[in-house]
Design an enzyme around this catalytic site. Structure first.
Site, PDB file in Angstrom:
ATOM      1  N   ASN A   1       0.948  -1.125   0.119  1.00  0.00           N
ATOM      2  CA  ASN A   1       0.180  -0.029  -0.005  1.00  0.00           C
ATOM      3  C   ASN A   1       0.892   1.311   0.022  1.00  0.00           C
ATOM      4  O   ASN A   1       1.259   1.474   1.113  1.00  0.00           O
ATOM      5  CB  ASN A   1      -0.966  -0.216   1.198  1.00  0.00           C
ATOM      6  CG  ASN A   1      -1.993   1.164   1.192  1.00  0.00           C
ATOM      7  OD1 ASN A   1      -1.733   2.122   0.750  1.00  0.00           O
ATOM      8  ND2 ASN A   1      -3.067   1.093   2.308  1.00  0.00           N
TER       9      ASN A   1
ATOM     10  N   ARG B   1      -2.281  -1.819  -3.670  1.00  0.00           N
ATOM     11  CA  ARG B   1      -3.338  -0.555  -3.787  1.00  0.00           C
ATOM     12  C   ARG B   1      -3.029   0.342  -4.896  1.00  0.00           C
ATOM     13  O   ARG B   1      -1.998   0.765  -4.793  1.00  0.00           O
ATOM     14  CB  ARG B   1      -3.304   0.086  -2.172  1.00  0.00           C
ATOM     15  CG  ARG B   1      -4.399   1.260  -2.251  1.00  0.00           C
ATOM     16  CD  ARG B   1      -3.638   2.493  -1.721  1.00  0.00           C
ATOM     17  NE  ARG B   1      -4.577   3.582  -1.347  1.00  0.00           N
ATOM     18  CZ  ARG B   1      -4.306   4.860  -0.929  1.00  0.00           C
ATOM     19  NH1 ARG B   1      -3.112   4.965  -0.413  1.00  0.00           N
ATOM     20  NH2 ARG B   1      -5.198   5.913  -1.091  1.00  0.00           N
TER      21      ARG B   1
ATOM     22  N   HIS C   1      -9.664   6.816  -1.675  1.00  0.00           N
ATOM     23  CA  HIS C   1      -9.561   6.047  -0.504  1.00  0.00           C
ATOM     24  C   HIS C   1     -10.763   5.180  -0.385  1.00  0.00           C
ATOM     25  O   HIS C   1     -11.280   4.613   0.660  1.00  0.00           O
ATOM     26  CB  HIS C   1      -9.745   7.101   0.842  1.00  0.00           C
ATOM     27  CG  HIS C   1      -8.515   8.009   0.940  1.00  0.00           C
ATOM     28  ND1 HIS C   1      -8.695   9.305   1.038  1.00  0.00           N
ATOM     29  CD2 HIS C   1      -7.293   7.711   0.831  1.00  0.00           C
ATOM     30  CE1 HIS C   1      -7.446   9.719   1.331  1.00  0.00           C
ATOM     31  NE2 HIS C   1      -6.533   8.951   1.041  1.00  0.00           N
TER      32      HIS C   1
ATOM     33  N   LEU D   1      -8.833  10.376   7.333  1.00  0.00           N
ATOM     34  CA  LEU D   1      -7.969  11.597   7.563  1.00  0.00           C
ATOM     35  C   LEU D   1      -6.700  11.076   7.683  1.00  0.00           C
ATOM     36  O   LEU D   1      -6.047  10.483   8.850  1.00  0.00           O
ATOM     37  CB  LEU D   1      -8.278  12.444   8.939  1.00  0.00           C
ATOM     38  CG  LEU D   1      -9.817  12.547   8.840  1.00  0.00           C
ATOM     39  CD1 LEU D   1     -10.242  13.314  10.352  1.00  0.00           C
ATOM     40  CD2 LEU D   1     -10.176  13.547   7.672  1.00  0.00           C
TER      41      LEU D   1
ATOM     42  N   ASN E   1      -2.274  12.109   5.557  1.00  0.00           N
ATOM     43  CA  ASN E   1      -1.742  12.977   4.667  1.00  0.00           C
ATOM     44  C   ASN E   1      -2.563  13.330   3.372  1.00  0.00           C
ATOM     45  O   ASN E   1      -2.753  14.573   3.050  1.00  0.00           O
ATOM     46  CB  ASN E   1      -0.358  12.510   4.213  1.00  0.00           C
ATOM     47  CG  ASN E   1       0.499  13.624   3.582  1.00  0.00           C
ATOM     48  OD1 ASN E   1       0.828  14.711   4.076  1.00  0.00           O
ATOM     49  ND2 ASN E   1       0.716  13.209   2.306  1.00  0.00           N
TER      50      ASN E   1
ATOM     51  N   ARG F   1      -1.716  19.161  -0.041  1.00  0.00           N
ATOM     52  CA  ARG F   1      -2.607  19.492  -1.042  1.00  0.00           C
ATOM     53  C   ARG F   1      -3.564  20.539  -0.594  1.00  0.00           C
ATOM     54  O   ARG F   1      -4.071  20.315   0.580  1.00  0.00           O
ATOM     55  CB  ARG F   1      -3.594  18.275  -1.528  1.00  0.00           C
ATOM     56  CG  ARG F   1      -2.594  17.420  -2.493  1.00  0.00           C
ATOM     57  CD  ARG F   1      -3.198  15.996  -2.650  1.00  0.00           C
ATOM     58  NE  ARG F   1      -2.762  15.007  -1.659  1.00  0.00           N
ATOM     59  CZ  ARG F   1      -3.068  13.832  -1.859  1.00  0.00           C
ATOM     60  NH1 ARG F   1      -4.300  13.292  -2.524  1.00  0.00           N
ATOM     61  NH2 ARG F   1      -2.913  12.807  -0.859  1.00  0.00           N
TER      62      ARG F   1
ATOM     63  N   ARG G   1       1.879  15.514  13.946  1.00  0.00           N
ATOM     64  CA  ARG G   1       2.179  15.683  15.308  1.00  0.00           C
ATOM     65  C   ARG G   1       2.988  16.969  15.567  1.00  0.00           C
ATOM     66  O   ARG G   1       2.596  17.112  16.781  1.00  0.00           O
ATOM     67  CB  ARG G   1       3.484  14.484  15.217  1.00  0.00           C
ATOM     68  CG  ARG G   1       2.937  13.036  15.109  1.00  0.00           C
ATOM     69  CD  ARG G   1       3.834  11.978  14.842  1.00  0.00           C
ATOM     70  NE  ARG G   1       4.332  12.015  13.438  1.00  0.00           N
ATOM     71  CZ  ARG G   1       5.122  11.040  12.958  1.00  0.00           C
ATOM     72  NH1 ARG G   1       5.345   9.734  13.725  1.00  0.00           N
ATOM     73  NH2 ARG G   1       5.648  11.050  11.772  1.00  0.00           N
TER      74      ARG G   1
ATOM     75  N   ILE H   1      -4.604  10.262  11.098  1.00  0.00           N
ATOM     76  CA  ILE H   1      -4.906  11.330  11.846  1.00  0.00           C
ATOM     77  C   ILE H   1      -6.400  10.969  12.676  1.00  0.00           C
ATOM     78  O   ILE H   1      -6.437  11.459  13.662  1.00  0.00           O
ATOM     79  CB  ILE H   1      -5.246  12.743  11.130  1.00  0.00           C
ATOM     80  CG1 ILE H   1      -3.820  13.191  10.304  1.00  0.00           C
ATOM     81  CG2 ILE H   1      -5.699  13.713  11.641  1.00  0.00           C
ATOM     82  CD1 ILE H   1      -3.826  14.364   9.341  1.00  0.00           C
ATOM     83  N   GLY H   2      -7.306  10.611  11.553  1.00  0.00           N
ATOM     84  CA  GLY H   2      -8.496  10.443  12.376  1.00  0.00           C
ATOM     85  C   GLY H   2      -8.585   9.416  13.230  1.00  0.00           C
ATOM     86  O   GLY H   2      -9.466   9.393  14.286  1.00  0.00           O
TER      87      GLY H   2
ATOM     88  N   ASN I   1      -5.853   8.923  15.424  1.00  0.00           N
ATOM     89  CA  ASN I   1      -4.859   9.023  16.406  1.00  0.00           C
ATOM     90  C   ASN I   1      -4.764  10.557  17.071  1.00  0.00           C
ATOM     91  O   ASN I   1      -3.878  10.881  17.826  1.00  0.00           O
ATOM     92  CB  ASN I   1      -3.272   8.692  15.935  1.00  0.00           C
ATOM     93  CG  ASN I   1      -3.238   7.172  15.701  1.00  0.00           C
ATOM     94  OD1 ASN I   1      -3.462   6.451  16.683  1.00  0.00           O
ATOM     95  ND2 ASN I   1      -3.077   6.796  14.526  1.00  0.00           N
TER      96      ASN I   1
ATOM     97  N   GLU J   1      -6.849  -1.369   5.435  1.00  0.00           N
ATOM     98  CA  GLU J   1      -7.021  -1.542   3.874  1.00  0.00           C
ATOM     99  C   GLU J   1      -6.036  -2.846   3.566  1.00  0.00           C
ATOM    100  O   GLU J   1      -6.523  -3.389   2.455  1.00  0.00           O
ATOM    101  CB  GLU J   1      -6.338  -0.388   3.420  1.00  0.00           C
ATOM    102  CG  GLU J   1      -6.704   0.919   3.554  1.00  0.00           C
ATOM    103  CD  GLU J   1      -6.279   2.313   2.801  1.00  0.00           C
ATOM    104  OE1 GLU J   1      -6.536   2.877   2.003  1.00  0.00           O
ATOM    105  OE2 GLU J   1      -5.183   2.554   3.678  1.00  0.00           O
TER     106      GLU J   1
END
Length: 400
Positions: A10, A91, A182, A211, A213, A243, A287, A334-335, A337, A387
Site C-alpha cells: 500500500n 493498492r 480512499h 484523515l 496526509n 494538497r 504530530r 490522523i482520524g 490518533n 486496507e
C-alpha cells in the site's frame, strides 16, 4: 499453519504500508510501515510474528529505495513465509474510466494505470513503482499480482454527485468527472461500523472520514456511496498534508496570468506545497500541529482551517442521508490518533446532535476503536482502517 498467504503493498504519497497475512482467518504474520519518505530521517516500523521493531533506514529515501529494503529484508530473507505466499495485492488509487474493479496485473493494466497518472499524480506513479519492483523481484508471481483500486467503491455514485457543472461533452468524450479516492478504506470501516451497529450493510447510513496526509469524506446511504469529497483527482476536497483541497479555480488563472507562474509550477504548489504545509510554512506532519496547537499561531490556524472544512463536508452530507444518520466514523492516521481534530470537528456539529465525550475521545488512539461521543449524542466512532486486509481479501478472490 502457514498457507495461502497474501503479500500486500500500500504505497501512499509519503509512506508505505505492507503486510503478509491470511485473508481467510485474518491472521497477520508481518505488518509494517515506512514513514517520513523524502525527509531527513526515514523510519520503518514492523511487527513480525508478534515482535515489534523500529529503526531508521536512511535519509531522504524514495519509494523505490524503501521498497527494495522491504523486499530484500522481509521476503527474500524469510523463506518460511515467502514460500507460502500465493499472490501480491497492490493498492492503486486511480483506475481512470476504464477500470471499475480489482484486476490481475498485466501490461495492459499497467498502461491504464499509467494513463490515469494525471488523475492521481502523487499516488499512481508510486503504485506503479510497487508493482514493477514486485514483478522484478519475484517473476514467479508475475501473473499473481492484483491491483485493487480506490476508485472502484465510487462507481455507484449518481450523476448528481459525480458530474461537474461544465459542458457535458467533457464528460461524455473525456470522462471528466468525480472519481473519488480512499475507497478501500471507506468501504472497510463502513463494513466494520455495520457490525458495531448491528445493521446490515445494505441499510447503513453513515459518513466516513479518512484523515491522513491525504484526507477524504464519503457519504454512504443504504450501503451505497452517494458522494465523496475527492474529485477527478485526489486534490479536491478537504485540506490535506500538502494538497490544497477546494479552491476557487480562478486562483489558478490569477497565479498564471498575473503572477507569471507556469502551469507546472502551479500544479506543484497545489499538490506538494499547499495544505497544512502551505498554511504553516513549517510542516505537513500532524504530530507537529498537535504538539504546537496551543503555542504557535500558524499551527492553531492550520488545524482550525482543517477542522472547519471537515465539519462543513460532514454537515452537508447530512442532506444525503434520507432522514437518518446512523454514525460518523473517523479513520486514517490522523482520524485514528489525533483526539484534538475529532473534538474540534464534533464541537462544530453540536447543532445536528453531536457531543464529544472528552474522556472517551482522549483514550481512543493507537489502534483502539470505539465510541467517542456521549450517551445522549448521535454516535461517532473511531475505527482503525485495515486496507491491507481488504486488499488481501480482494487479491485472494481474484487469483482464485
Amino acid at each position: 499453519m502457514l498457507n495461502n498467504l497474501i503479500f500486500v503493498l500500500n504505497c501512499g504519497s509519503s509512506s508505505i504500508k505492507f503486510a503478509i497475512l491470511n485473508p481467510n482467518n485474518k491472521k497477520k504474520y508481518l505488518s509494517g510501515l515506512v514513514e517520513c519518505l523524502f525527509l531527513s530521517e526515514t523510519y520503518i516500523k514492523w511487527k513480525y510474528l508478534g515482535i515489534e521493531h523500529k529503526k531508521c533506514i536512511g535519509s531522504n529515501l524514495s519509494h523505490k529505495d524503501a521498497l527494495n529494503f522491504i523486499f530484500d529484508e522481509f521476503l527474500l530473507e524469510k523463506k518460511n513465509i515467502f514460500n507460502n505466499i500465493v499472490g501480491i495485492g497492490h493498492r492503486v488509487v486511480h483506475g481512470g474510466n476504464k477500470i471499475k474493479s480489482s484486476v490481475l496485473v498485466d501490461d495492459n493494466i499497467i498502461q491504464l494505470i499509467q494513463n490515469a497518472i494525471p488523475f492521481a499524480p502523487l499516488h499512481n506513479p508510486v503504485n506503479l513503482v510497487g508493482i514493477k519492483i514486485a514483478i522484478e523481484k519475484f517473476p514467479t508471481f508475475s501473473k499473481k499480482n492484483v491491483a485493487v483500486f480506490d476508485t472502484s467503491f465510487y462507481q455507484s455514485m449518481p450523476e448528481t454527485s459525480f458530474l461537474y457543472a461544465i459542458p457535458y461533452f467533457l464528460y461524455k468524450k473525456h470522462r471528466i468527472r468525480r472519481y473519488g479516492a480512499h475507497g478501500t478504506s471507506h468501504h472497510y470501516v463502513a463494513s466494520e461500523a455495520a457490525i458495531i451497529l448491528n445493521k446490515s450493510f445494505n441499510s447503513l447510513n453513515i459518513i466516513t472520514c479518512h484523515l491522513g496526509n491525504g484526507a477524504s469524506v464519503s457519504a454512504i446511504c443504504n450501503g451505497i456511496c452517494v458522494d465523496t469529497s475527492m474529485g477527478l483527482t485526489p486534490l479536491e476536497g478537504l485540506v490535506m498534508g500538502t494538497r490544497s483541497g477546494d479552491i476557487d479555480p480562478s486562483i489558478i488563472f490569477f497565479m498564471h496570468q498575473k503572477l507569471g507562474m507556469s502551469i507546472d509550477k502551479i500544479h506543484t504548489i497545489l499538490t506538494k506545497k499547499s495544505g497544512l504545509l502551505g498554511l504553516s510554512g513549517i510542516s505537513s506532519d500532524f504530530r507537529y500541529f498537535e504538539k504546537n496547537y496551543k503555542f504557535e499561531k500558524n499551527a492553531k490556524l492550520s488545524v482550525d482551517i482543517f477542522c472547519h472544512r471537515l465539519s462543513k463536508y460532514i454537515a452537508s452530507y447530512m442532506a444525503l442521508m434520507e432522514n437518518r444518520l446512523d454514525a460518523i466514523v473517523f479513520t486514517g492516521g490522523i482520524g485514528e490518533n489525533v483526539p484534538l481534530i475529532r473534538e474540534i470537528t464534533l464541537s462544530k456539529l453540536f447543532l445536528i446532535g453531536f457531543e464529544v465525550d472528552i474522556k472517551r475521545n482522549f483514550i481512543m488512539k493507537n489502534g483502539k476503536h470505539g465510541l467517542i461521543t456521549t450517551d445522549k449524542s448521535r454516535p461517532a466512532f473511531v475505527i482503525p482502517t485495515d486496507e491491507e486486509l481488504a486488499i488481501a481479501q480482494e487479491t485472494m478472490k481474484i487469483i482464485s
